[in-house]
Motif scaffolding. Structure first.
Motif, PDB file in Angstrom:
ATOM      1  N   ALA A 162     -76.639 -38.530  81.640  1.00  0.00           N
ATOM      2  CA  ALA A 162     -75.124 -38.252  82.152  1.00  0.00           C
ATOM      3  C   ALA A 162     -74.834 -37.077  80.741  1.00  0.00           C
ATOM      4  CB  ALA A 162     -73.932 -37.978  82.155  1.00  0.00           C
ATOM      5  N   GLY A 163     -75.207 -37.798  78.869  1.00  0.00           N
ATOM      6  CA  GLY A 163     -75.194 -36.823  78.154  1.00  0.00           C
ATOM      7  C   GLY A 163     -76.593 -36.937  77.369  1.00  0.00           C
ATOM      8  N   LEU A 164     -77.359 -36.766  78.574  1.00  0.00           N
ATOM      9  CA  LEU A 164     -78.963 -35.943  78.062  1.00  0.00           C
ATOM     10  C   LEU A 164     -78.906 -34.706  78.922  1.00  0.00           C
ATOM     11  CD1 LEU A 164     -81.647 -39.052  78.398  1.00  0.00           C
ATOM     12  CD2 LEU A 164     -81.160 -37.777  76.717  1.00  0.00           C
ATOM     13  N   VAL A 175     -78.094 -28.832  79.126  1.00  0.00           N
ATOM     14  CA  VAL A 175     -77.427 -27.274  79.541  1.00  0.00           C
ATOM     15  C   VAL A 175     -77.090 -26.976  78.515  1.00  0.00           C
ATOM     16  CG1 VAL A 175     -75.638 -26.810  80.706  1.00  0.00           C
ATOM     17  CG2 VAL A 175     -76.774 -28.343  81.982  1.00  0.00           C
ATOM     18  N   GLN A 176     -76.153 -27.994  77.500  1.00  0.00           N
ATOM     19  CA  GLN A 176     -75.853 -27.049  76.270  1.00  0.00           C
ATOM     20  C   GLN A 176     -76.542 -26.604  75.832  1.00  0.00           C
ATOM     21  OE1 GLN A 176     -73.903 -29.492  73.367  1.00  0.00           O
ATOM     22  NE2 GLN A 176     -72.508 -27.159  72.164  1.00  0.00           N
ATOM     23  N   SER A 177     -78.142 -26.662  75.012  1.00  0.00           N
ATOM     24  CA  SER A 177     -79.016 -26.035  73.913  1.00  0.00           C
ATOM     25  C   SER A 177     -79.477 -25.036  75.353  1.00  0.00           C
ATOM     26  CB  SER A 177     -79.946 -27.176  74.495  1.00  0.00           C
ATOM     27  OG  SER A 177     -80.623 -27.840  74.930  1.00  0.00           O
ATOM     28  N   PHE A 178     -79.489 -24.786  76.662  1.00  0.00           N
ATOM     29  CA  PHE A 178     -79.765 -24.051  77.477  1.00  0.00           C
ATOM     30  C   PHE A 178     -79.219 -23.143  77.421  1.00  0.00           C
ATOM     31  CE2 PHE A 178     -80.295 -21.018  81.587  1.00  0.00           C
ATOM     32  CZ  PHE A 178     -81.790 -20.751  80.948  1.00  0.00           C
ATOM     33  N   VAL A 179     -77.526 -23.326  77.042  1.00  0.00           N
ATOM     34  CA  VAL A 179     -77.110 -21.900  76.963  1.00  0.00           C
ATOM     35  C   VAL A 179     -77.316 -21.331  75.729  1.00  0.00           C
ATOM     36  CG1 VAL A 179     -73.972 -21.929  76.980  1.00  0.00           C
ATOM     37  CG2 VAL A 179     -74.811 -23.186  78.118  1.00  0.00           C
ATOM     38  N   LEU A 180     -77.248 -22.106  74.800  1.00  0.00           N
ATOM     39  CA  LEU A 180     -77.172 -21.683  73.193  1.00  0.00           C
ATOM     40  C   LEU A 180     -78.520 -21.321  73.084  1.00  0.00           C
ATOM     41  CD1 LEU A 180     -76.008 -24.523  70.572  1.00  0.00           C
ATOM     42  CD2 LEU A 180     -75.224 -22.830  70.810  1.00  0.00           C
ATOM     43  N   MET A 181     -80.324 -21.162  74.198  1.00  0.00           N
ATOM     44  CA  MET A 181     -81.157 -20.338  73.858  1.00  0.00           C
ATOM     45  C   MET A 181     -80.704 -18.837  74.147  1.00  0.00           C
ATOM     46  SD  MET A 181     -84.222 -23.526  74.105  1.00  0.00           S
ATOM     47  CE  MET A 181     -83.736 -23.601  75.636  1.00  0.00           C
ATOM     48  N   ALA A 182     -80.467 -19.120  75.351  1.00  0.00           N
ATOM     49  CA  ALA A 182     -79.632 -18.011  75.749  1.00  0.00           C
ATOM     50  C   ALA A 182     -79.074 -17.043  75.099  1.00  0.00           C
ATOM     51  CB  ALA A 182     -79.466 -17.880  77.848  1.00  0.00           C
ATOM     52  N   GLY A 183     -78.484 -17.775  74.785  1.00  0.00           N
ATOM     53  CA  GLY A 183     -76.884 -16.791  73.877  1.00  0.00           C
ATOM     54  C   GLY A 183     -77.839 -15.969  72.486  1.00  0.00           C
ATOM     55  N   PHE A 201     -82.967 -35.226  84.518  1.00  0.00           N
ATOM     56  CA  PHE A 201     -83.137 -35.022  85.828  1.00  0.00           C
ATOM     57  C   PHE A 201     -82.334 -35.437  85.818  1.00  0.00           C
ATOM     58  CE2 PHE A 201     -86.724 -32.701  83.254  1.00  0.00           C
ATOM     59  CZ  PHE A 201     -85.995 -31.184  83.950  1.00  0.00           C
ATOM     60  N   SER A 202     -82.198 -36.914  85.681  1.00  0.00           N
ATOM     61  CA  SER A 202     -81.196 -37.264  86.949  1.00  0.00           C
ATOM     62  C   SER A 202     -79.603 -37.769  86.350  1.00  0.00           C
ATOM     63  CB  SER A 202     -81.789 -38.872  86.929  1.00  0.00           C
ATOM     64  OG  SER A 202     -81.637 -39.351  86.078  1.00  0.00           O
ATOM     65  N   GLY A 203     -79.727 -36.773  85.749  1.00  0.00           N
ATOM     66  CA  GLY A 203     -78.301 -36.669  85.296  1.00  0.00           C
ATOM     67  C   GLY A 203     -77.520 -35.940  86.044  1.00  0.00           C
ATOM     68  N   PHE A 204     -78.072 -34.783  86.382  1.00  0.00           N
ATOM     69  CA  PHE A 204     -77.764 -33.990  86.839  1.00  0.00           C
ATOM     70  C   PHE A 204     -76.837 -34.037  87.941  1.00  0.00           C
ATOM     71  CE2 PHE A 204     -80.411 -31.333  84.668  1.00  0.00           C
ATOM     72  CZ  PHE A 204     -79.548 -30.107  84.281  1.00  0.00           C
ATOM     73  N   LYS A 205     -76.660 -35.830  88.470  1.00  0.00           N
ATOM     74  CA  LYS A 205     -75.808 -36.153  89.614  1.00  0.00           C
ATOM     75  C   LYS A 205     -74.671 -35.385  89.799  1.00  0.00           C
ATOM     76  CE  LYS A 205     -78.131 -40.568  89.443  1.00  0.00           C
ATOM     77  NZ  LYS A 205     -78.222 -41.908  89.613  1.00  0.00           N
ATOM     78  N   SER A 206     -73.923 -35.833  88.016  1.00  0.00           N
ATOM     79  CA  SER A 206     -72.760 -35.683  87.807  1.00  0.00           C
ATOM     80  C   SER A 206     -72.451 -34.028  87.614  1.00  0.00           C
ATOM     81  CB  SER A 206     -72.058 -36.437  86.883  1.00  0.00           C
ATOM     82  OG  SER A 206     -73.163 -36.844  85.675  1.00  0.00           O
ATOM     83  N   SER A 207     -73.237 -33.312  87.923  1.00  0.00           N
ATOM     84  CA  SER A 207     -73.106 -31.963  87.466  1.00  0.00           C
ATOM     85  C   SER A 207     -72.095 -31.036  87.252  1.00  0.00           C
ATOM     86  CB  SER A 207     -74.500 -30.860  88.388  1.00  0.00           C
ATOM     87  OG  SER A 207     -73.964 -30.975  89.548  1.00  0.00           O
ATOM     88  N   ALA A 208     -71.062 -31.806  88.643  1.00  0.00           N
ATOM     89  CA  ALA A 208     -69.765 -30.935  88.097  1.00  0.00           C
ATOM     90  C   ALA A 208     -69.099 -30.446  86.836  1.00  0.00           C
ATOM     91  CB  ALA A 208     -68.708 -30.967  89.269  1.00  0.00           C
TER      92      ALA A 208
END
Length: 188
Positions: free
Chosen positions: A6-8, A13-21, A136-143
């Protein structure tokens, strides 16, 4: 293992937001007044600085509210503690004594940690694992991840806007995208 995955995913996700931003930020900077950008940064910063301690204070109100009352009495009530000891230090000492006494007496409080336990497994060497399947298995707790990673990504993005404001005032021509998408602090 699930917490690590989940941490990975959270960092991904946070780095993707930074790159898009980083690519959207030049447009936002152009159409938004400087005061609005820095004002929102100040509001977000104060929110993140104050809400976590406030939450912790109300998770254990016996400790939190007593310590908060000691600090308020010192700051606003003019109460002086023994031999000029600062109010924050008195609050830390009193909170520590309350926590230790409640644990010694067997009283449990919400948010309090269990008694420390010695590790039962021996020290060993572990071979590093490949990270891609775990990300990608960390997306199980994506909410839970999306609720926290996206706001923190936006917060980090707005913090980096401050980096762009200094060169803009000096008119050095620093590009917003390069400043926002870099990972290490620059000497700009």
């Amino acid at each position: 293992m699930q917490a690590w995955e989940a941490g990975l995913t959270w960092v991904f996700v946070q780095s993707f937001v930074l790159m898009a931003g980083g690519f959207i930020a030049p447009v936002i900077r152009r159409i938004t007044p400087r005061a609005a950008l820095l004002g929102s940064l100040a509001g977000v910063s104060i929110t993140f600085i104050s809400l976590s301690p406030a939450n912790q204070m109300f998770m254990t109100p016996v400790i939190g509210l007593v310590c908060f009352a000691l600090i308020l009495a010192n700051w606003f009530g003019g109460v002086r503690y023994w031999r000029g000891v600062p109010g924050g230090l008195v609050a830390i000492a009193v909170g520590t004594v309350i926590a230790w006494l409640s644990t010694a007496l067997g009283l449990t409080m919400a948010g309090s940690a269990p008694a420390p336990v010695m590790a039962r497994s021996p020290i060993r060497f572990s071979v590093p694992l490949r990270g891609r399947p775990h990300v990608f298995s960390g997306f199980k707790s994506s909410a839970i991840i999306l609720v926290t990673a996206i706001p923190f990504g936006i917060y980090d993005l707005s913090r980096r806007w401050k980096k762009c404001e200094r060169p803009r005032r000096r008119a050095t021509g620093s590009r917003t995208t390069s400043v926002l998408t870099e990972t290490a602090p620059s000497s700009a």
